[in-house]
Write a protein that holds these residues in place. Structure first.
Motif, PDB file in Angstrom:
ATOM      1  N   GLU A   1      27.932  74.553   9.516  1.00  0.00           N
ATOM      2  CA  GLU A   1      27.793  73.129   9.236  1.00  0.00           C
ATOM      3  C   GLU A   1      28.781  72.701   8.140  1.00  0.00           C
ATOM      4  O   GLU A   1      29.441  71.666   8.248  1.00  0.00           O
ATOM      5  CB  GLU A   1      26.347  72.851   8.813  1.00  0.00           C
ATOM      6  CG  GLU A   1      25.923  71.450   9.094  1.00  0.00           C
ATOM      7  CD  GLU A   1      25.439  70.747   7.839  1.00  0.00           C
ATOM      8  OE1 GLU A   1      24.620  69.853   7.981  1.00  0.00           O
ATOM      9  OE2 GLU A   1      25.876  71.094   6.719  1.00  0.00           O
ATOM     10  N   SER A   2      28.928  73.526   7.124  1.00  0.00           N
ATOM     11  CA  SER A   2      29.886  73.204   6.058  1.00  0.00           C
ATOM     12  C   SER A   2      31.304  73.156   6.617  1.00  0.00           C
ATOM     13  O   SER A   2      32.100  72.280   6.266  1.00  0.00           O
ATOM     14  CB  SER A   2      29.834  74.255   4.948  1.00  0.00           C
ATOM     15  OG  SER A   2      28.556  74.298   4.391  1.00  0.00           O
ATOM     16  N   TRP A   3      31.627  74.106   7.477  1.00  0.00           N
ATOM     17  CA  TRP A   3      32.956  74.128   8.090  1.00  0.00           C
ATOM     18  C   TRP A   3      33.195  72.822   8.863  1.00  0.00           C
ATOM     19  O   TRP A   3      34.236  72.187   8.741  1.00  0.00           O
ATOM     20  CB  TRP A   3      33.095  75.331   9.024  1.00  0.00           C
ATOM     21  CG  TRP A   3      34.270  75.195   9.951  1.00  0.00           C
ATOM     22  CD1 TRP A   3      34.249  74.776  11.248  1.00  0.00           C
ATOM     23  CD2 TRP A   3      35.651  75.413   9.639  1.00  0.00           C
ATOM     24  NE1 TRP A   3      35.516  74.742  11.775  1.00  0.00           N
ATOM     25  CE2 TRP A   3      36.407  75.128  10.796  1.00  0.00           C
ATOM     26  CE3 TRP A   3      36.332  75.828   8.484  1.00  0.00           C
ATOM     27  CZ2 TRP A   3      37.791  75.237  10.853  1.00  0.00           C
ATOM     28  CZ3 TRP A   3      37.716  75.944   8.536  1.00  0.00           C
ATOM     29  CH2 TRP A   3      38.427  75.646   9.705  1.00  0.00           C
ATOM     30  N   GLN A   4      32.201  72.419   9.643  1.00  0.00           N
ATOM     31  CA  GLN A   4      32.375  71.218  10.452  1.00  0.00           C
ATOM     32  C   GLN A   4      32.571  69.975   9.576  1.00  0.00           C
ATOM     33  O   GLN A   4      33.353  69.089   9.920  1.00  0.00           O
ATOM     34  CB  GLN A   4      31.183  71.050  11.399  1.00  0.00           C
ATOM     35  CG  GLN A   4      31.240  72.084  12.524  1.00  0.00           C
ATOM     36  CD  GLN A   4      29.930  72.196  13.307  1.00  0.00           C
ATOM     37  OE1 GLN A   4      28.841  72.141  12.719  1.00  0.00           O
ATOM     38  NE2 GLN A   4      30.025  72.361  14.607  1.00  0.00           N
ATOM     39  N   ARG A   5      31.886  69.968   8.430  1.00  0.00           N
ATOM     40  CA  ARG A   5      32.080  68.835   7.518  1.00  0.00           C
ATOM     41  C   ARG A   5      33.497  68.866   6.940  1.00  0.00           C
ATOM     42  O   ARG A   5      34.123  67.830   6.731  1.00  0.00           O
ATOM     43  CB  ARG A   5      31.037  68.858   6.411  1.00  0.00           C
ATOM     44  CG  ARG A   5      29.646  68.459   6.949  1.00  0.00           C
ATOM     45  CD  ARG A   5      28.693  68.109   5.831  1.00  0.00           C
ATOM     46  NE  ARG A   5      28.457  69.258   4.975  1.00  0.00           N
ATOM     47  CZ  ARG A   5      28.462  69.207   3.649  1.00  0.00           C
ATOM     48  NH1 ARG A   5      28.678  68.068   3.021  1.00  0.00           N
ATOM     49  NH2 ARG A   5      28.242  70.294   2.937  1.00  0.00           N
ATOM     50  N   ALA A   6      33.997  70.070   6.700  1.00  0.00           N
ATOM     51  CA  ALA A   6      35.372  70.184   6.195  1.00  0.00           C
ATOM     52  C   ALA A   6      36.365  69.669   7.237  1.00  0.00           C
ATOM     53  O   ALA A   6      37.323  68.964   6.907  1.00  0.00           O
ATOM     54  CB  ALA A   6      35.676  71.643   5.834  1.00  0.00           C
TER      55      ALA A   6
ATOM     56  N   GLU B   1      35.888  67.415   9.502  1.00  0.00           N
ATOM     57  CA  GLU B   1      35.833  65.946   9.512  1.00  0.00           C
ATOM     58  C   GLU B   1      36.760  65.354   8.454  1.00  0.00           C
ATOM     59  O   GLU B   1      37.404  64.335   8.677  1.00  0.00           O
ATOM     60  CB  GLU B   1      34.413  65.459   9.214  1.00  0.00           C
ATOM     61  CG  GLU B   1      33.556  65.311  10.452  1.00  0.00           C
ATOM     62  CD  GLU B   1      32.088  65.184  10.061  1.00  0.00           C
ATOM     63  OE1 GLU B   1      31.798  64.498   9.048  1.00  0.00           O
ATOM     64  OE2 GLU B   1      31.253  65.792  10.760  1.00  0.00           O
ATOM     65  N   ARG B   2      36.808  66.032   7.306  1.00  0.00           N
ATOM     66  CA  ARG B   2      37.637  65.503   6.223  1.00  0.00           C
ATOM     67  C   ARG B   2      39.126  65.644   6.481  1.00  0.00           C
ATOM     68  O   ARG B   2      39.941  64.962   5.848  1.00  0.00           O
ATOM     69  CB  ARG B   2      37.244  66.174   4.907  1.00  0.00           C
ATOM     70  CG  ARG B   2      36.040  65.492   4.313  1.00  0.00           C
ATOM     71  CD  ARG B   2      35.289  66.308   3.306  1.00  0.00           C
ATOM     72  NE  ARG B   2      34.125  65.561   2.846  1.00  0.00           N
ATOM     73  CZ  ARG B   2      33.014  65.390   3.561  1.00  0.00           C
ATOM     74  NH1 ARG B   2      32.916  65.897   4.790  1.00  0.00           N
ATOM     75  NH2 ARG B   2      31.998  64.701   3.081  1.00  0.00           N
TER      76      ARG B   2
END
Ligand SMILES: Nc1ncnc2c1ncn2[C@@H]1O[C@H](COP(=O)(O)OP(=O)(O)OP(=O)(O)O)[C@@H](O)[C@H]1O
Ligand SMILES: [Mg+2]
Lengths: 501, 255
Positions: free
Chosen positions: A486-491, A493-494
């Motif tokens: 999940e953290s990777w996916q948020r990264a 997005e950025r």
């Protein structure tokens, strides 16, 4: 009796290799030489085709022969694998290239490609060549050359200049160059130009008209495994019996001959390919439809592919541009100095993101920086980026395919990194397996050439040469895996939308 | 006895010079300071550069001490790099010998396994990279001892642990075995750590010929040796060929 060998030439992004294999598919000797990378402007990435041919002739092939202590007569056949999509145009009479080769990583055509997608839409292209337009493929580059080199289009029309990807350039030179050199490509390489019809495996009139590419400059499309002719320069009278794009060669080298069999090769970029048999499968999740291989007169075997642009090259960047390590493998030593990524993630969207996102407006980001972060954490984040990018592609693969992957066969330079391979097994939650030849690109080109020349009898025989050299089993706690993903996916997005064209 | 070697004296002087003051000197400054011809100074600097004792700044062309000097005494070859540079040859060794391959380096009085290739029979096996073997009871370890990759003295002062009745558990037996290894260039250990198991190993040399590790095959003692307990010559040959190929890639020159 004198022992005979098959020679493979792997013309890659960073280097050119020549490897000799024996009857059991075991590596006998290696010659290798890196070539210059030209980054003249941001987004540009070029090679000098003359330098590459001269390395092959002067260093790479001689070293392999010397290492094995053999003469050219002992070579049963030559197979060629190459970096794909990289575009070379040269003068048929003099053999001199028109400028540098524009490589697959080059994004100079991004404006033009966006316009294509806006005005024509993806379907026109998808229907004919199985690809949506991106800066990755050759045809937009050819168009760029016509638009920027005076008189080139006219010279192409008159048949004075020839187009090819790297295998065409090398085969033309090996078979005589200006003096009767053979101008050909194979179906796997042609399937990456956006000019070949993916069903008929011939140049598509409508696509040629669309990109305004004259037929006279195009190589003949042949099978991946068939004897095209004899080499004249360098290896006189040795038959050239195979050409494949490097990733398709690796699929062949991993003996993924049955539908559902897949591999991922970890080099400059990483490329997951799954064999889909003689059936053309359309992805609904950001994968490409491509030719896997075509053996002799048999029908073509297709593949679904998830290309990742930046994996090993991120390690390279960490070494050469940041100078935090001296050699690529040292990144493992640095990464093992810390327990985890410390909350730091690197999304290496250096030239946008390839599969499954296909966002040319993405650029690299490092997120989660705090004063706690050390170079060890950054090293972890570099390696983890390869793991997570693979996970995204595997998820797409599984969403598209009726047969979910149960294990991942891997090869390429990064597979010597044990920390990365364990991380990969952890984030994919499946076993990761490395075969006994990690130079699988070369092995695949050798297999195809050996098959066409009768050095090896059939695919089944080749399959028996495949052995497991190492295996990593998943051990990560599922809750941690989910949270990290999940953290990777948020990264990710950025990273999107950063570049404005 | 031969006199001192002039080029080594000059190299030492150059290193001392670079270690003084600001430490960044041009070729002309080095040559002038030591009263050497520019060509001579350049030749020595280039050689020192090739072993990483000296670095040249790309922009200014000036010379300074290299990173390798700071790590003198600790292993200069990164273990992950060693694995990466060996992988083609260890794969080929496993495929040719039909046995598992391991690569070991010294770590605190043990052999650290830094690379492992499965026996090519596709049976279930697990990677044991990171595990430790005793120096005196494995062919890998005996190579490291025989060629000075790790000091022998600590082993000579303590009791050598006896794992089986074949373990070389006295300093005398061990010393004799090591002398023999230096003569033949390879090592064999039959059931010295575990009954039924054996290994064959050969030295991996880095720049200048220094032994930095050992590579070997391991498996059932009846597969690796004949009825008289001697290792099969063909397996010894394959192991030594692989060790030489790796050494060549590491820049060991004529080995
Ligand atoms: N131990 C390692 N850990 C992490 N990355 C590594 C390691 N060893 C090599 N690499 C990376 O892998 C890449 C080299 O792998 P490989 O030789 O398979 O690629 P390549 O074939 O040269 O790529 P190409 O075909 O595109 O030229 C480099 O980008 C390098 O940074
Ligand atoms: Mg490659």
């Amino acid at each position: 009796m004198v022992e005979r060998y098959v020679m493979s030439i792997d013309q890659g992004t960073m280097s050119t290799r020549c490897i000799l294999f024996d009857h059991q598919g075991r590596l006998v000797s290696v010659g290798q030489r890196e070539h210059e990378q030209y980054f003249a402007k941001p987004g540009w990435a070029e090679h000098d085709p003359t330098e590459i041919w001269s390395h092959l002739r002067r260093a790479v092939v001689p070293r392999a022969l010397e290492g094995a202590g053999i003469r050219p007569e002992q070579i049963a056949a030559i197979g060629i694998a190459n970096q794909r999509e990289t575009t070379v145009v040269w003068d048929r009479r003099t053999g001199v290239p028109v400028g540098h080769a524009i490589t697959w990583q080059d994004t100079r055509t991004s404006g033009y490609v966006e316009e294509l997608r806006r005005t024509t839409g993806d379907d026109f292209f998808l229907e004919r060549c199985g690809l949506s337009p991106t800066t990755y493929f050759s045809a937009p580059r050819l168009r760029w050359l016509f638009d920027h080199v005076d008189g080139l289009r006219e010279r192409a029309e008159r048949g004075e200049v020839l187009f090819g990807t790297m295998e065409s350039w090398l085969i033309w030179n090996l078979t005589g160059g200006p003096d009767g050199g053979l101008h050909l490509t194979d179906a796997t390489n042609a399937s990456r130009t956006m000019l070949m019809n993916i069903r008929s495996l011939s140049w598509d009139d409508e696509l040629l008209a669309y990109f305004d590419v004259p037929r006279a400059m195009l190589p003949e499309i042949r099978s991946s495994a068939e004897c095209y002719g004899m080499a004249r320069a360098l290896l006189p009278d040795v038959p050239i019996c195979a050409a494949l794009g490097d990733q398709q060669a690796a699929l062949f080298g991993q003996t993924c001959f049955a539908p559902g069999e897949a591999k991922c090769t970890y080099g400059t970029g990483s490329f997951l390919l799954v064999n889909t048999g003689t059936e053309l499968v359309r992805s609904r999740h950001g994968l490409l439809t491509t030719v896997g291989y075509k053996v002799g007169d048999e029908p073509p075997v297709y593949a679904l592919e998830g290309p990742i642009a930046v994996t090993g090259s991120l390690v390279q960047w960490f070494r050469d541009r940041l100078g935090l390590i001296h050699s690529a493998p040292e990144i493992e030593t640095l990464a093992r100095g810390v327990e985890d990524n410390g909350g730091c993630y690197i999304v290496p969207a250096f030239s946008g993101l390839f599969a499954p996102h296909w966002r040319s407006d993405a650029r690299g980001v490092i997120v989660g920086l705090t004063s706690y972060i050390t170079k060890g954490h950054l090293a972890r984040a570099v390696l983890e980026a390869t793991g997570w990018q693979t996970r995204e592609v595997v998820d797409s693969m599984n969403a598209d395919s009726p047969r979910p992957l149960r294990q991942l066969k891997v090869d390429g330079g990064m597979t010597s990194n044990n920390l990365l391979m364990q991380f990969l097994a952890d984030v994919l939650d499946m076993p990761v397996v490395r075969p006994m030849v990690s130079e699988t690109v070369s092995l695949g080109a050798a297999y195809a050439a050996g098959l066409a020349s009768g050095y090896w009898p059939d695919l089944e025989g080749l399959r028996r040469n495949w052995h497991r050299a190492a295996q990593w089993m998943p051990t990560m706690d599922p809750a941690r895996r989910d949270a990290e993903y999940e953290s990777w996916q948020r990264a990710v997005e950025r990273s999107l939308g950063w570049a404005r064209s | 006895m031969a006199g001192p070697v002039q080029s080594i004296e000059r190299a030492a002087a150059i290193l001392r010079l670079l270690a003084q003051g600001s430490g960044r000197l041009s070729l002309g400054e080095v040559a002038a300071s030591l009263g050497l011809a520019k060509g001579t100074a350049h030749g020595i600097l280039r050689t020192l550069q090739s072993v990483d004792f000296v670095e040249q700044d790309k922009a200014t062309g000036k010379y300074q001490l290299g990173a390798a000097l700071l790590h003198l005494g600790t292993s200069y070859l990164d273990i992950n790099e060693l694995r990466s540079r060996s992988i083609n040859w260890t794969d080929a060794l496993a495929a040719r010998s039909g046995e598992a391959v391991r690569l070991g380096v010294p770590l605190e009085g043990k052999v650290l396994i830094v690379h492992h290739v499965f026996r090519p029979d596709d049976t279930f096996q697990t990677l044991d990279v990171g595990s430790l073997l005793p120096l005196h009871a494995s062919a890998l370890g005996k190579i490291l001892l025989a060629y000075g990759a790790t000091p022998l003295e600590p082993l000579m002062e303590t009791d050598l642990e006896s794992y089986t009745r074949h373990t070389l558990d006295s300093p005398q037996r061990l010393s004799r075995a090591l002398a023999e290894i230096r003569d033949t260039g390879w090592a064999f250990a039959a059931q010295e750590m575990m009954m039924g198991e054996a290994d064959i190993a050969a030295p991996i040399r880095g720049q200048g010929g220094l032994v930095v590790g050992a590579v070997g095959i391991s498996g059932a003692v009846d597969r690796l040796s004949d009825s008289k307990g001697r290792p099969h010559a063909s397996l010894v040959g394959l192991t030594r060929d692989a060790a030489r190929a790796i050494s060549r890639d590491l820049g060991a020159g004529r080995w």
